[in-house]
Design a protein around this motif. Structure first.
Motif, PDB file in Angstrom:
ATOM      1  N   VAL A   1       0.842  -1.207   0.000  1.00 35.38           N
ATOM      2  CA  VAL A   1       0.000   0.000   0.000  1.00 35.38           C
ATOM      3  C   VAL A   1       0.868   1.243   0.000  1.00 35.38           C
ATOM      4  N   ARG A   2       1.897   1.246   0.872  1.00 34.19           N
ATOM      5  CA  ARG A   2       2.778   2.421   0.935  1.00 34.19           C
ATOM      6  C   ARG A   2       3.660   2.531  -0.317  1.00 34.19           C
TER       7      ARG A   2
ATOM      8  N   SER B   1       1.530   4.109  -3.141  1.00 34.36           N
ATOM      9  CA  SER B   1       0.620   5.078  -2.536  1.00 34.36           C
ATOM     10  C   SER B   1      -0.069   5.957  -3.568  1.00 34.36           C
ATOM     11  N   ARG B   2       0.652   6.313  -4.649  1.00 28.35           N
ATOM     12  CA  ARG B   2       0.030   7.147  -5.678  1.00 28.35           C
ATOM     13  C   ARG B   2      -1.166   6.429  -6.311  1.00 28.35           C
TER      14      ARG B   2
ATOM     15  N   GLU C   1       2.093   8.147   3.673  1.00 27.93           N
ATOM     16  CA  GLU C   1       3.308   7.923   2.905  1.00 27.93           C
ATOM     17  C   GLU C   1       3.599   9.090   1.974  1.00 27.93           C
ATOM     18  N   ARG C   2       2.555   9.613   1.316  1.00 28.10           N
ATOM     19  CA  ARG C   2       2.768  10.751   0.417  1.00 28.10           C
ATOM     20  C   ARG C   2       3.207  11.985   1.208  1.00 28.10           C
TER      21      ARG C   2
ATOM     22  N   ASP D   1       5.654   0.985  10.697  1.00 24.72           N
ATOM     23  CA  ASP D   1       4.540   1.846  10.344  1.00 24.72           C
ATOM     24  C   ASP D   1       3.360   1.581  11.280  1.00 24.72           C
TER      25      ASP D   1
ATOM     26  N   ALA E   1      -1.570   5.246   2.792  1.00 23.08           N
ATOM     27  CA  ALA E   1      -1.057   5.768   1.514  1.00 23.08           C
ATOM     28  C   ALA E   1      -0.902   7.279   1.590  1.00 23.08           C
ATOM     29  N   TRP E   2      -1.839   7.947   2.216  1.00 23.61           N
ATOM     30  CA  TRP E   2      -1.756   9.398   2.348  1.00 23.61           C
ATOM     31  C   TRP E   2      -0.604   9.792   3.276  1.00 23.61           C
TER      32      TRP E   2
ATOM     33  N   VAL F   1      -2.872   3.944  -5.061  1.00 22.35           N
ATOM     34  CA  VAL F   1      -3.943   3.750  -4.078  1.00 22.35           C
ATOM     35  C   VAL F   1      -4.793   5.009  -3.958  1.00 22.35           C
ATOM     36  N   LEU F   2      -4.146   6.164  -3.871  1.00 20.28           N
ATOM     37  CA  LEU F   2      -4.893   7.412  -3.731  1.00 20.28           C
ATOM     38  C   LEU F   2      -5.683   7.724  -4.997  1.00 20.28           C
TER      39      LEU F   2
END
Length: 905
Positions: free
Chosen positions: A465-466, A469-470, A893-894, A834, A890-891, A472-473
């Motif tokens: 997921v991380r 992340s892009r 991570e961004r 995490d 994911a967010w 996923v978002l």
């Protein structure tokens, strides 16, 4: 970042000190908690009632509610009434069943305050013909000229012997003149003989014989309306009356299958809904406790931790029930679900603290230090979670929807009580019963999943997921956009009856009547000062668009009475004087359905009929001749069948035959003669039992307004109500209640959702001291809300009065998860895994599963409102879990990537 850490740690230190004090004084805390919990439980049991008045769930301060209450004062029979719909195979059996049932209901005023039988009674028996059109009366005159000889013959002897004599005389006369009544009568007798041989029910309908046609559904149906005495402090206010009605229905003195008596009306629908809601709430509470215990067993894997959580949960639930008893006093049909909601939400705080304690113990090895560390690290997020959840519930308090406002008050306070119990009683219990073995405890970097193999798979998935992340978002935003498109298709059930189980007798009967236009669902009532005002109002309203018809008391006074009375008098003169109904063939009193002729008399009449038919000459009419031949064959067959049975069975068959053929004849003849003695009348001559439906207790008069089209959409309902309101703003009735209740519910949802969003946003900003972190928490919740709505549309789960709490509640739950995740991310030391792969992530999964299990138990209720609440909350919990463990990481991570790209961060 530092501001956030400072604010979080400030609350954390306070909760750490509080929990440490509770742990140091563990024995006094537990010893005090036991009697306090018992006393609070006893107080709740003695003082917490159940208010089953569904009208009380809407504020009485609203103008339309005040209009309804004023109308209820004038016309109380339009409130919680019971309707018994009696439908018979024939008009005769329906009339007898309704008269028997209503007379016994009137004899029990302790159960039934008033009982009405619309269109029945001596007044309507005497004046029924005046309600016919003049053309219909002229047709009746022609009919009576034909059947007049039959009437006079049967009046002389309305028993089976008299029928045999009358049919023999008619058969003789049929040699030269046709008799339209004779052939159908012979066929009806043949049919009933055949049915008795086969063991089937039935009887001759003398209504149909005399009028020469089959009876319509309206003619075969009778209504009984009763106003039951209700005790709203009891679990089932109309329970005794409903039980008695069912007993009377099962005891009707009519052949099995010849009559159905179905029960409906506002009181009956509420009774069955209350029974379903209370049974569903009890069952859901037991099931939710079992499911929560099962999930705790898998998630905590420690009997001591599970026991500590359940004891803390029980103490908090008891205290919340006591609070409800002290504040609202009585639960309603929505707030009754507070216990299940508490179980699903209150245990979350215990789970987070227990798993944090377990993780700290595995790392530190010191019992006291581990507990202090867990409370210090998790206490701040637990505190903020409880406050935001309470705020989501409290958001309903300012609304006019009293039902959910009370649920909001109880459940919101319950979240704060749960917080206190988690930070006080739970540390004391963990101190008295500490973990002694950490076998199988998750290490600091262990996945949120249970065993090692699953943990590696889970960690890999969470890392993916991380790492993506892009994507996923982007996928999350796409799903959110698609879900937004579904919002216009969201269905809202605006009628309170939509919450009732559609399979129950009362709702099925109500909907059938509504389709036929026979319920109050299509009518409005306007109350005016006097008769003149009623006539004027009816005239003006009838001219409006969408109005089918209007009615006042004057409409029960038939027109052209003088001409009709004269015409009926002519018919009565042609019919001749009544021959008398004093004796039957045996010289005894006129037989009644419950008092048949003696079996030997019935047998003698049957044998005489066989002889008469055998020696009779052929009638001129071939149809009568064929019918007579069929009857002769059927009588012979029936007689042979009779001789095969023992004497007791033969007697029973003979008594039944009498009932089938002439059981209703005396009553039919009496009512027929009464109908030929009408007298012209005016509105003041109408019976009091009729006038009170139109003239209120204070002398004001009612105008009834009916729609000219089905009110099956909200637009049609709104159009009808607004048209009538344009003339009379104080109009009331079921359509007004349906329309305005829906408005109150939708406004309550919008207001509560707005307040919940604003309050949680401010609380998060005050706690985190960071708008960015606040948006980080609330952003995925917006997605979860959109997905919930989209899935509700896809799965056809409508919003209604009961489940509208779902979105604000899901906001509070989702905020809790986001708080824990962001709090862990912002306070974790370098090198720690995490957040989703620590005890925080595991606690989120376990708490979401316990909440899902608790809410899912509501979905099994028979009450559609509670059932839909469970369905919508379960859908929402899945969306919240996905948003927390997929979208939020994911967010994060961004954001971390953005920070690391800035020099000096």
């Amino acid at each position: 970042m530092k501001a956030t850490d400072s604010a979080v740690s400030l609350v954390g230190r306070a909760t750490e000190r509080w929990a440490a004090a509770a742990a140091r004084h563990a024995i006094p805390v537990v010893l005090l908690a036991i009697p306090v919990t018992i006393l609070l439980g006893a107080y709740a049991v003695r003082n917490l009632g159940l208010n089953t008045d569904t009208g009380a769930m809407i504020s009485e301060e609203l103008p339309w509610r005040q209009a309804f209450l004023a109308f209820d004062e004038e016309f109380p029979q339009f409130g919680d009434e019971i309707h018994v719909l009696v439908t018979g195979r024939t008009p005769d059996v329906a009339r007898r069943a309704a008269e028997w049932m209503s007379s016994r209901m009137r004899a029990e005023p302790d159960l039934f305050e008033r009982v009405w039988t619309p269109g029945a009674g001596p007044f309507f028996d005497r004046n029924a013909l005046l309600y016919m059109d003049l053309d219909e009366l002229r047709e009746l005159a022609d009919r009576m000229a034909t059947i007049g000889p039959w009437v006079r013959r049967l009046e002389r002897d309305p028993g089976l012997g008299g029928l045999v004599v009358a049919s023999d005389s008619a058969l003789i006369e049929a040699r030269t003149a046709a008799d339209p009544m004779l052939g159908p009568l012979f066929d009806l007798v043949s049919l009933n003989l055949y049915r008795q041989e086969r063991g089937w029910g039935g009887e001759i309908s003398w209504d149909e014989v005399m009028w020469g046609r089959s009876a319509s559904l309206v003619e075969r149906r009778r209504h009984i309306i009763a106003l039951p005495r209700q005790d709203y402090s009891a679990g089932l206010p109309a329970g005794p009356a409903m039980d008695r009605l069912r007993t009377l229905r099962d005891s009707l003195p009519v052949p099995v299958g010849s009559v159905t008596a179905r029960i409906t009306g506002a009181a009956a629908i509420k009774h069955e809904s209350i029974a379903a809601a209370t049974a569903g709430a009890r069952g859901a509470l037991v099931l939710s406790l079992l499911l929560v215990t099962a999930v705790l067993s898998l998630g905590l894997r420690s009997a001591r931790l599970i026991a500590a959580c359940l004891l803390t949960l029980a103490a908090g639930l008891t205290a919340t029930a006591a609070f409800a008893a002290a504040t609202v006093g009585q639960l309603n049909l929505i707030s009754i679900a507070f216990a299940v909601l508490y179980v699903g939400l209150g245990v979350d705080y215990c789970i987070h603290l227990c798993l944090g304690y377990r993780e700290a113990l595995a790392r530190l090895g010191n019992q006291e230090l581990a507990l202090r560390t867990a409370c210090g690290r998790i206490g701040g997020s637990i505190f903020l979670s409880a406050v935001t959840s309470a705020a989501a519930f409290y958001a309903f308090i300012p609304t006019r929807f009293t039902g959910v406002a009370e649920l909001g008050l109880i459940s919101g306070t319950g979240m704060l009580i749960s917080l206190g119990a988690t930070l006080t009683l739970l540390p004391a219990l963990l101190t008295l019963a500490p973990l002694r073995s950490l076998a199988g405890a998750p290490a600091p970097g262990h996945s949120v999943l249970a065993d090692e193999e699953q943990g590696r798979a889970g960690s890999g998935a969470l890392r993916a997921v991380r790492n993506h992340s892009r994507g996923v978002l982007a996928a999350a935003l796409s799903l959110g956009a698609v879900a937004m498109l579904a919002i216009p298709s969201l269905r809202f059930e605006y009628r309170p009856i939509d919450l009732a189980d559609p399979r129950t007798e009362s709702v099925e009967t109500y909907r059938e009547l509504a389709r036929e236009g026979g319920t109050a669902s299509l009518t409005l009532s306007v109350v005016v000062p006097d008769a003149e005002a009623a006539r004027n109002a009816a005239s003006r309203l009838a001219a409006l668009d969408g109005i089918g018809e209007t009615a006042t008391l004057d409409d029960l006074v038939p027109p052209d009475q003088f001409e009709k009375v004269e015409l009926v008098a002519d018919i009565a003169t042609a019919l001749g004087p009544a021959a008398g109904l004093a004796t039957a063939g045996s010289g005894r009193s006129t037989p009644h359905p419950t008092d048949p002729e003696l079996p030997e008399e019935v047998l003698g009449s049957v044998e005489q009929w066989m002889v008469n038919l055998a020696r009779a000459r052929e009638p001129a009419d071939p149809e009568i001749s064929a019918a007579a031949g069929r009857l002769r064959v059927r009588l012979a067959s029936w007689h042979r069948e009779l001789e095969r049975w023992p004497p007791e069975t033969r007697n029973a068959m003979l008594e039944e035959l009498h009932y089938r053929l002439v059981g209703s004849l005396p009553d039919r003849l009496r009512i027929l003669r009464a109908a030929f003695q009408p007298e012209s009348f005016q509105r003041e001559d109408l019976p009091a039992s009729v006038r009170e439906w139109w003239i209120g207790a204070n002398g004001r008069e009612r105008v009834e307004v009916r729609s000219d089209h089905p009110l099956d959409t909200r637009a049609s309902l709104r159009s009808f109500v607004e048209h009538v309101r344009s003339e009379h703003p104080g109009v009331t009735g079921v359509p007004v209640s349906d329309l305005e209740s829906g408005r109150v519910a939708t406004r309550a949802l919008l207001l509560a959702l707005s307040l919940a969003i604003a309050t949680t946003f401010l609380l998060l900003v005050a706690q985190f001291r960071s708008v960015r972190d606040t948006l980080l928490v609330e952003g995925p919740l917006v997605l979860a809300g959109l997905l919930t709505v989209g899935l509700a549309v896809l799965l056809r789960v409508p919003f209604n009065f009961a489940n509208l709490i779902a979105l604000p509640l899901l906001l509070g739950i989702g905020v809790d998860n986001g708080i824990h995740m962001v709090h862990r991310a912002r306070t974790s030391p370098p090198g720690e895994p995490d957040p989703e792969r620590t005890s925080t992530g595991r606690a989120i999964v376990v708490s979401c599963l316990t909440t899902l299990g608790s809410f899912g138990s509501l979905a099994l209720s028979r009450h559609r409102g509670i059932q839909s609440m469970g369905q919508l909350l379960s859908i929402g919990m899945v969306c919240v879990l996905v948003s927390t463990l997929v979208v939020l990481p994911a967010w994060l991570e961004r954001q971390n990537a953005a920070r690391s790209s800035v020099p000096g961060t």
